[in-house]
Design an enzyme around this catalytic site. Structure first.
Site, PDB file in Angstrom:
ATOM      1  N   CYS A 270       3.941   3.639   3.634  1.00  0.00           N
ATOM      2  CA  CYS A 270       2.943   4.475   2.946  1.00  0.00           C
ATOM      3  C   CYS A 270       1.755   4.832   3.832  1.00  0.00           C
ATOM      4  O   CYS A 270       1.381   6.001   3.957  1.00  0.00           O
ATOM      5  CB  CYS A 270       2.482   3.806   1.649  1.00  0.00           C
ATOM      6  N   HIS A 319      -1.149   0.399  -1.590  1.00  0.00           N
ATOM      7  CA  HIS A 319      -0.389   1.651  -1.520  1.00  0.00           C
ATOM      8  C   HIS A 319      -1.337   2.842  -1.452  1.00  0.00           C
ATOM      9  O   HIS A 319      -2.371   2.886  -2.118  1.00  0.00           O
ATOM     10  CB  HIS A 319       0.535   1.804  -2.734  1.00  0.00           C
ATOM     11  N   HIS A 331       3.741  11.054  -1.268  1.00  0.00           N
ATOM     12  CA  HIS A 331       3.648   9.747  -0.616  1.00  0.00           C
ATOM     13  C   HIS A 331       5.015   9.272  -0.142  1.00  0.00           C
ATOM     14  O   HIS A 331       6.048   9.870  -0.458  1.00  0.00           O
ATOM     15  CB  HIS A 331       3.033   8.707  -1.562  1.00  0.00           C
TER      16      HIS A 331
END
Length: 355
Positions: A270, A319, A331
């Site tokens: 991420c 995240h 993402h």
């Protein structure tokens, strides 16, 4: 007269077989009664998803340890180069001083007054004598310079040794975080292996379908506020030219797989995805999601987010992704997924950051 016969007793072998069979039957019955039921496909999926989330947390810790190791390695390399150059300079100074001392020794065999008496050119001799006085002063300066260089070199060596110790500790931490990530992923794989081939195929198809659906088209931004405002939370107006360039770079990687610890260009985790994207816009941001959370202006209201803003999730901020507009994010989600669009509400949103 009646005849009475004694009933035939079963043989020892037969009794043993019957006893063993009965015992086995009892054991099997007991095991069947006490054995836990096999988890369903959905239960396994929930556990696997949880393990993937834990692996992502560990991945960000791994990324932090890797970043620290890389930083320390550069510092160590720089210090070692400085020490090497310092040693060369010190050797040069010593050699020069040695040459001067040797020359003085060789020319010092005659008394100066006798050298003047024997000189065919007294004026030239006196010029040389004056030069020798100046050379003596330079000699003293050279000694001072050597001593100063020795002290600096000792300090640099001490600093390099300290950094080497820090580097060793960082490598140990990196190894521990790597094992933790791999352990979570291995545990998830064992759970998946406990399913039947048909169930595993069904889960894979679900994931593939989710990837296809979320990468096939961009979010519906038809209701974007044309004035550029974000009061309705649906604005896709870029937060800045830098954010627009970074977001465009991210869009170009839709469909690329999530790989823990990866930072592009063909796979990402991420924070690797967001840091790589900003790098394409000539903007350097930190490598980990937690560090990226402090890289710009925080925005706590979803209604104020603009396209290209970073968005952070979970209490520990493990995240991060891009805000895409209309309540969607772009993402790199987790193991088994690819860079894709997703609803911002699929995870616990904490805040955005505008770079």
């Amino acid at each position: 007269m009646a005849s009475h016969r004694r009933a035939k007793q079963p043989g020892r072998t037969r009794v043993t077989v019957l006893t063993a069979t009965a015992a086995a039957a009892v054991a099997l019955t007991s095991q069947g009664a006490n054995a836990a039921p096999q988890p369903s496909k959905n239960e396994v999926k929930a556990k696997v998803d949880k393990l993937y989330e834990e692996a992502e947390k560990a991945t960000e810790k791994y990324n932090g340890a890797k970043e620290e190791q890389d930083k320390l390695q550069k510092q160590v390399d720089g210090l070692q180069d400085k020490v090497a150059r310092g040693q060369e300079e010190l050797n040069t100074l010593r050699n020069n001083l040695g040459a001067v001392a040797s020359a003085q020794y060789r020319s010092g065999g005659l008394d100066p007054s006798l050298q003047l008496f024997l000189s065919a050119d007294p004026d030239t001799y006196l010029d040389k004598a004056s030069a020798l006085d100046q050379l003596g002063s330079k000699h003293s300066d050279a000694i001072d310079e050597i001593q100063s260089k020795q002290r600096a070199l000792a300090q640099q060596r001490k600093e390099a040794q300290t950094k080497l110790t820090d580097l060793a500790e960082a490598r140990t931490e990196l190894g521990a975080q790597k094992r933790q990530v791999q352990g979570k992923l291995n545990e998830a794989q064992k759970l998946l292996n406990s399913l039947t081939a048909k169930e595993r195929e069904a889960l894979k198809e679900e994931q593939d379908r989710a990837n296809r659906a979320s990468t096939a088209s961009r979010p519906d931004l038809s209701k974007v506020d044309k004035s550029g405002g974000a009061s309705d939370g649906k604005s896709a107006k870029p937060a800045s030219s830098r954010a627009a360039a970074a977001y465009a770079a991210g869009v170009s990687k839709i469909g690329k797989p999530y790989v823990w610890g990866a930072s592009g260009p063909n796979s990402f985790d991420c924070s690797g995805f967001t840091s790589w994207s900003f790098a394409q816009a000539d903007v350097q941001i930190p490598r980990t999601s937690q560090a990226q959370a402090n890289a710009g202006q925080r925005i706590y209201s979803q209604s104020q987010l603009k396209q290209g803003d970073l968005v952070f999730f979970y209490d520990d901020l493990h995240h991060v992704g891009f805000y895409a507009g209309n309540g969607q994010i772009l993402h790199s989600p987790r193991t088994g997924a690819v860079v894709r669009y997703e609803s911002i509400n699929n995870m616990p949103f904490k805040f955005g950051v505008r770079i």
